[in-house]
Design a protein around this motif. Structure first.
Motif, PDB file in Angstrom:
ATOM      1  N   MET A  66      14.123  -3.245  11.359  1.00 23.12           N
ATOM      2  CA  MET A  66      14.120  -2.195  12.402  1.00 23.12           C
ATOM      3  C   MET A  66      15.434  -1.434  12.356  1.00 23.12           C
ATOM      4  O   MET A  66      16.500  -2.038  12.254  1.00 23.12           O
ATOM      5  CB  MET A  66      13.926  -2.898  13.761  1.00 23.12           C
ATOM      6  CG  MET A  66      13.675  -1.963  14.915  1.00 23.12           C
ATOM      7  SD  MET A  66      12.076  -1.166  14.729  1.00 23.12           S
ATOM      8  CE  MET A  66      12.198   0.058  16.000  1.00 23.12           C
ATOM      9  N   ILE A  67      15.336  -0.096  12.463  1.00 25.40           N
ATOM     10  CA  ILE A  67      16.551   0.697  12.421  1.00 25.40           C
ATOM     11  C   ILE A  67      17.219   0.681  13.796  1.00 25.40           C
ATOM     12  O   ILE A  67      16.581   0.939  14.795  1.00 25.40           O
ATOM     13  CB  ILE A  67      16.220   2.152  12.018  1.00 25.40           C
ATOM     14  CG1 ILE A  67      15.676   2.160  10.597  1.00 25.40           C
ATOM     15  CG2 ILE A  67      17.433   3.046  12.146  1.00 25.40           C
ATOM     16  CD1 ILE A  67      15.241   3.504  10.104  1.00 25.40           C
ATOM     17  N   GLN A  90      18.151   4.735  21.878  1.00 31.12           N
ATOM     18  CA  GLN A  90      17.108   5.325  21.025  1.00 31.12           C
ATOM     19  C   GLN A  90      16.821   6.759  21.447  1.00 31.12           C
ATOM     20  O   GLN A  90      16.673   7.658  20.614  1.00 31.12           O
ATOM     21  CB  GLN A  90      15.813   4.510  21.130  1.00 31.12           C
ATOM     22  CG  GLN A  90      15.803   3.278  20.271  1.00 31.12           C
ATOM     23  CD  GLN A  90      14.390   2.712  20.098  1.00 31.12           C
ATOM     24  OE1 GLN A  90      13.400   3.344  20.437  1.00 31.12           O
ATOM     25  NE2 GLN A  90      14.316   1.511  19.567  1.00 31.12           N
ATOM     26  N   MET A  91      16.763   6.979  22.771  1.00 21.36           N
ATOM     27  CA  MET A  91      16.478   8.330  23.268  1.00 21.36           C
ATOM     28  C   MET A  91      17.598   9.296  22.855  1.00 21.36           C
ATOM     29  O   MET A  91      17.342  10.437  22.470  1.00 21.36           O
ATOM     30  CB  MET A  91      16.316   8.330  24.790  1.00 21.36           C
ATOM     31  CG  MET A  91      15.006   7.697  25.236  1.00 21.36           C
ATOM     32  SD  MET A  91      14.809   7.695  27.019  1.00 21.36           S
ATOM     33  CE  MET A  91      14.467   9.427  27.347  1.00 21.36           C
ATOM     34  N   ALA A 100      19.536   8.953  20.245  1.00 23.51           N
ATOM     35  CA  ALA A 100      19.435   9.170  18.796  1.00 23.51           C
ATOM     36  C   ALA A 100      18.326  10.173  18.475  1.00 23.51           C
ATOM     37  O   ALA A 100      18.494  11.074  17.638  1.00 23.51           O
ATOM     38  CB  ALA A 100      19.170   7.843  18.090  1.00 23.51           C
ATOM     39  N   VAL A 101      17.182  10.023  19.160  1.00 27.68           N
ATOM     40  CA  VAL A 101      16.054  10.933  18.913  1.00 27.68           C
ATOM     41  C   VAL A 101      16.434  12.355  19.319  1.00 27.68           C
ATOM     42  O   VAL A 101      16.194  13.319  18.576  1.00 27.68           O
ATOM     43  CB  VAL A 101      14.789  10.474  19.692  1.00 27.68           C
ATOM     44  CG1 VAL A 101      13.683  11.522  19.605  1.00 27.68           C
ATOM     45  CG2 VAL A 101      14.290   9.142  19.153  1.00 27.68           C
ATOM     46  N   ALA A 102      17.067  12.491  20.499  1.00 26.00           N
ATOM     47  CA  ALA A 102      17.434  13.826  20.984  1.00 26.00           C
ATOM     48  C   ALA A 102      18.438  14.488  20.042  1.00 26.00           C
ATOM     49  O   ALA A 102      18.300  15.680  19.721  1.00 26.00           O
ATOM     50  CB  ALA A 102      18.013  13.725  22.387  1.00 26.00           C
ATOM     51  N   ARG A 123      18.344  -0.470  19.263  1.00 25.88           N
ATOM     52  CA  ARG A 123      17.104  -1.009  19.796  1.00 25.88           C
ATOM     53  C   ARG A 123      16.943  -0.731  21.286  1.00 25.88           C
ATOM     54  O   ARG A 123      15.831  -0.800  21.784  1.00 25.88           O
ATOM     55  CB  ARG A 123      17.028  -2.511  19.519  1.00 25.88           C
ATOM     56  CG  ARG A 123      17.024  -2.809  18.026  1.00 25.88           C
ATOM     57  CD  ARG A 123      16.626  -4.206  17.738  1.00 25.88           C
ATOM     58  NE  ARG A 123      15.230  -4.447  18.110  1.00 25.88           N
ATOM     59  CZ  ARG A 123      14.524  -5.458  17.677  1.00 25.88           C
ATOM     60  NH1 ARG A 123      15.070  -6.337  16.861  1.00 25.88           N
ATOM     61  NH2 ARG A 123      13.289  -5.623  18.061  1.00 25.88           N
ATOM     62  N   THR A 135      18.964  13.874  16.838  1.00 21.96           N
ATOM     63  CA  THR A 135      18.300  14.207  15.567  1.00 21.96           C
ATOM     64  C   THR A 135      17.432  15.455  15.730  1.00 21.96           C
ATOM     65  O   THR A 135      17.493  16.394  14.920  1.00 21.96           O
ATOM     66  CB  THR A 135      17.405  13.033  15.100  1.00 21.96           C
ATOM     67  OG1 THR A 135      18.186  11.851  15.100  1.00 21.96           O
ATOM     68  CG2 THR A 135      16.826  13.275  13.727  1.00 21.96           C
ATOM     69  N   LEU A 161      16.488   1.276  24.715  1.00 22.63           N
ATOM     70  CA  LEU A 161      15.774   2.535  24.962  1.00 22.63           C
ATOM     71  C   LEU A 161      16.707   3.731  25.178  1.00 22.63           C
ATOM     72  O   LEU A 161      16.511   4.783  24.536  1.00 22.63           O
ATOM     73  CB  LEU A 161      14.813   2.358  26.150  1.00 22.63           C
ATOM     74  CG  LEU A 161      13.961   3.584  26.495  1.00 22.63           C
ATOM     75  CD1 LEU A 161      13.107   4.027  25.324  1.00 22.63           C
ATOM     76  CD2 LEU A 161      13.074   3.298  27.697  1.00 22.63           C
TER      77      LEU A 161
END
Lengths: 165, 161
Positions: free
Chosen positions: A1-2, A10-11, A13-15, A5, A17, A7
């Motif tokens: 798993m990258i 992760q949010m 990182a997603v935003a 972990r 990116t 939430l």
């Protein structure tokens, strides 16, 4: 798993990116937006305008005699497909092919009437500027129907759906 | 080694790929015509006049939301930062669903229908004119799927080292 972990991370990182790629893609997109431009500042214009009464007369004339009046619908093609003034050309903003298609009719027109959605829409003004300043259409024949499509529809004006032109 | 999916859990990765693909599709429809999407955002009027520094927030939304849907959908399908991607997609979907509902209460969006749920208008979702009850139902299904397939901790993955 990258990693990460958790939430919130992760949010984040997603935003990060998505935003980085969003601006990169926007800058490469042929119709990309200028990020700091206010697209909805109402531009001042000096074009002639037509009233609802005149518009109604023009539409009747267009329907009966299909003469020298060219109607331009500056709204998005999806809106045009749903309903538009019969006989009008759809020339959305940022669509040079649609403008090219209408140019032949515009060059022999005695009157050009442009409308967009109404309310705060300004696409008819931008299109009028495009016609006059980039394509040499005579300023004196270009008219803007400021009440726009919404007002036309509310008063029960003639409309047609699908691809007219 | 992680536990292998069993029983009805077996299609979860496949369903996640399908769900991700839906969002990639929605994002792509918005991305291919940025100005049309910007206009849709503007028509809701909720971000009108707001600025982040010199940038109108509407521009940020029109540039960022399609990318977030595409990247979020891809990450969800690939299972990378799955919960973070699903959380963003769910947040935006919930916000847009509320905005579609709010706008449907305005009779001028579709004067032909008195009942708000039967009204049809271009919601700016990239799919053209939609009927309100169909759009809200679709969004409810997608939100539920995001919670079940994306946000919920995956028991199989929890077992992974």
């Amino acid at each position: 798993m990258i990693p990460p972990r958790s939430l919130p991370l992760q949010m984040l990182a997603v935003a990060a990116t998505a935003l980085a790629l969003a601006f990169a893609a926007n800058s490469l997109h042929p119709q990309g937006l200028e990020s700091s431009r206010d697209y909805f500042a109402k531009p001042q214009h000096s074009f002639q305008t037509v009233t609802m009464e005149e518009f109604t007369d023009f539409v009747t004339y267009l329907e009966d005699e299909a003469g020298d009046i060219v109607y331009l619908d500056a709204r998005r093609s999806g809106q045009y497909q749903t309903g538009h003034v019969p006989g009008s050309w759809n020339v959305p903003r940022n669509d040079p092919a649609a403008l090219e298609a209408a140019l032949g009719a515009l060059q022999v027109a005695a009157y050009v009437v442009i409308y967009c959605q109404g309310g705060h829409c300004e696409d008819s003004i931008f299109l009028a500027e495009d016609l006059v300043y980039r394509h040499g259409i005579d300023f004196s024949i270009v008219h803007i129907f400021e009440p726009g499509w919404e007002a036309w529809q509310k008063q029960g004006g003639a409309e047609r759906a699908g691809a007219d032109r | 080694m992680s536990a292998r999916p069993t029983g009805w859990n077996l299609p979860r990765p496949l369903l996640r790929v399908a769900l991700g693909a839906v969002f990639v599709g929605y994002g792509w429809l918005k991305f291919h015509d940025p100005y049309a999407y910007l206009k849709s955002v503007h028509e809701y009027g909720v971000l009108d006049g707001l600025k982040l520094g010199s940038m109108p927030v509407e521009n940020l939304a029109a540039i960022g939301v399609p990318a977030l849907e595409i990247i979020g959908g891809l990450l969800l399908a690939l299972g990378i930062w799955r919960r973070g991607a699903a959380a963003w997609l769910a947040l935006f979907l919930a916000a847009f669903t509320a905005m579609v509902f709010w706008r449907s209460l305005d009779p001028t969006v579709d004067p032909e229908h008195a009942q708000w749920w039967l009204r049809a208008f271009d919601c700016g979702c990239g799919t053209g004119k939609v009927i309100v009850w169909q759009k809200l139902t679709m969004n409810a299904v997608l939100l539920t799927a995001l919670v079940l397939l994306g946000l919920r901790r995956d028991p199989e993955l929890q077992a992974a080292p």
